[in-house]
Scaffold this motif. Structure first.
Motif, mmCIF file in Angstrom:
data_model
loop_
_atom_site.group_PDB
_atom_site.id
_atom_site.type_symbol
_atom_site.label_atom_id
_atom_site.label_comp_id
_atom_site.label_asym_id
_atom_site.label_seq_id
_atom_site.Cartn_x
_atom_site.Cartn_y
_atom_site.Cartn_z
ATOM 1 N N LYS A 50 40.314 -10.368 50.389
ATOM 2 C CA LYS A 50 41.500 -9.375 50.361
ATOM 3 C C LYS A 50 41.467 -8.443 49.266
ATOM 4 O O LYS A 50 41.189 -9.012 47.932
ATOM 5 N N VAL A 51 41.478 -7.062 49.203
ATOM 6 C CA VAL A 51 41.169 -6.232 48.217
ATOM 7 C C VAL A 51 42.480 -5.274 48.385
ATOM 8 O O VAL A 51 42.616 -4.589 49.187
ATOM 9 N N VAL A 52 43.313 -5.069 47.157
ATOM 10 C CA VAL A 52 44.329 -4.376 47.217
ATOM 11 C C VAL A 52 44.013 -3.252 46.148
ATOM 12 O O VAL A 52 44.434 -2.090 46.203
ATOM 13 N N THR A 53 43.518 -3.713 44.984
ATOM 14 C CA THR A 53 43.297 -2.700 43.799
ATOM 15 C C THR A 53 41.949 -2.812 43.205
ATOM 16 O O THR A 53 41.034 -3.697 43.712
ATOM 17 N N ILE A 54 41.455 -2.057 42.511
ATOM 18 C CA ILE A 54 40.229 -1.779 41.812
ATOM 19 C C ILE A 54 40.186 -3.351 41.084
ATOM 20 O O ILE A 54 38.931 -3.689 40.991
ATOM 21 N N LYS A 55 41.173 -3.793 40.453
ATOM 22 C CA LYS A 55 40.901 -4.996 39.735
ATOM 23 C C LYS A 55 40.546 -6.175 40.748
ATOM 24 O O LYS A 55 39.824 -7.011 40.046
ATOM 25 N N ASP A 56 40.830 -6.244 41.859
ATOM 26 C CA ASP A 56 40.440 -6.978 42.719
ATOM 27 C C ASP A 56 38.869 -7.043 42.873
ATOM 28 O O ASP A 56 38.136 -8.104 42.959
ATOM 29 N N PHE A 57 38.312 -5.912 43.080
ATOM 30 C CA PHE A 57 36.642 -5.669 43.041
ATOM 31 C C PHE A 57 36.224 -6.432 41.614
ATOM 32 O O PHE A 57 35.379 -7.110 41.464
ATOM 33 N N GLU A 58 36.906 -5.894 40.428
ATOM 34 C CA GLU A 58 36.370 -6.210 39.295
ATOM 35 C C GLU A 58 36.433 -7.955 38.963
ATOM 36 O O GLU A 58 35.321 -8.333 38.356
ATOM 37 N N ARG A 59 37.257 -8.514 39.558
ATOM 38 C CA ARG A 59 37.497 -9.844 39.525
ATOM 39 C C ARG A 59 36.388 -10.671 40.174
ATOM 40 O O ARG A 59 35.731 -11.719 39.833
ATOM 41 N N ALA A 60 35.933 -9.837 41.278
ATOM 42 C CA ALA A 60 34.793 -10.920 42.108
ATOM 43 C C ALA A 60 33.600 -9.767 42.451
ATOM 44 O O ALA A 60 33.013 -9.944 43.383
ATOM 45 N N GLU A 61 33.210 -9.220 41.331
ATOM 46 C CA GLU A 61 31.899 -8.435 41.166
ATOM 47 C C GLU A 61 30.717 -9.081 41.591
ATOM 48 O O GLU A 61 29.918 -8.434 42.290
ATOM 49 N N GLU A 62 30.627 -10.292 41.306
ATOM 50 C CA GLU A 62 29.230 -10.985 41.810
ATOM 51 C C GLU A 62 29.287 -11.225 43.399
ATOM 52 O O GLU A 62 28.199 -11.345 43.824
ATOM 53 N N PHE A 63 30.516 -11.151 44.092
ATOM 54 C CA PHE A 63 30.472 -11.210 45.457
ATOM 55 C C PHE A 63 30.114 -9.762 45.789
ATOM 56 O O PHE A 63 29.496 -9.675 46.878
ATOM 57 N N TRP A 64 30.730 -8.833 45.345
ATOM 58 C CA TRP A 64 30.488 -7.417 45.866
ATOM 59 C C TRP A 64 29.118 -6.709 45.737
ATOM 60 O O TRP A 64 28.687 -6.063 46.729
ATOM 61 N N ASN A 65 28.614 -7.060 44.677
ATOM 62 C CA ASN A 65 27.305 -6.400 44.226
ATOM 63 C C ASN A 65 26.273 -6.667 45.394
ATOM 64 O O ASN A 65 25.638 -5.627 45.771
#
Length: 100
Positions: A50-65
């Motif tokens: 569940k991603v709504v904001t850029i901060k959501d990405f930044e919190r889970a960067e290890e998942f996204w990369n």
């Protein structure tokens, strides 16, 4: 370089008053050109996050990369976001609204 200064100024203005909504920042055009996805929503479905904001990405960067590395031209979430911002402002040099 006038474009670079305008881009920096616009990005600074956006960061102070809010962010570009992610489905707009990661437009269908951007997604088709730089990723293996046709649209932002498709990437979200595959990620099951569940991603709504850029901060959501930044919190889970290890998942996204790892996902970004395997399905895009980018090596990290930060690199993808920066390219999306540059792409957005090349399409809309004056921001979301045209100059009259």
């Amino acid at each position: 370089m006038i474009f670079g200064s305008l881009l920096k100024w616009t990005l600074d203005a956006f960061s102070s008053i809010g962010h570009i909504p992610l489905p707009i920042l990661f437009s269908d055009q951007f997604m088709k050109e730089f990723t293996s996805f046709k649209e932002w929503e498709e990437m979200m479905e595959v990620s099951q996050q569940k991603v709504v904001t850029i901060k959501d990405f930044e919190r889970a960067e290890e998942f996204w990369n790892p996902l970004i590395q395997s399905s895009t031209q980018f090596s990290s979430w930060v690199e993808m976001k920066e390219e999306a911002e540059a792409y957005y402002f090349k399409q809309r040099p004056y921001g979301p609204f045209p100059m009259v």
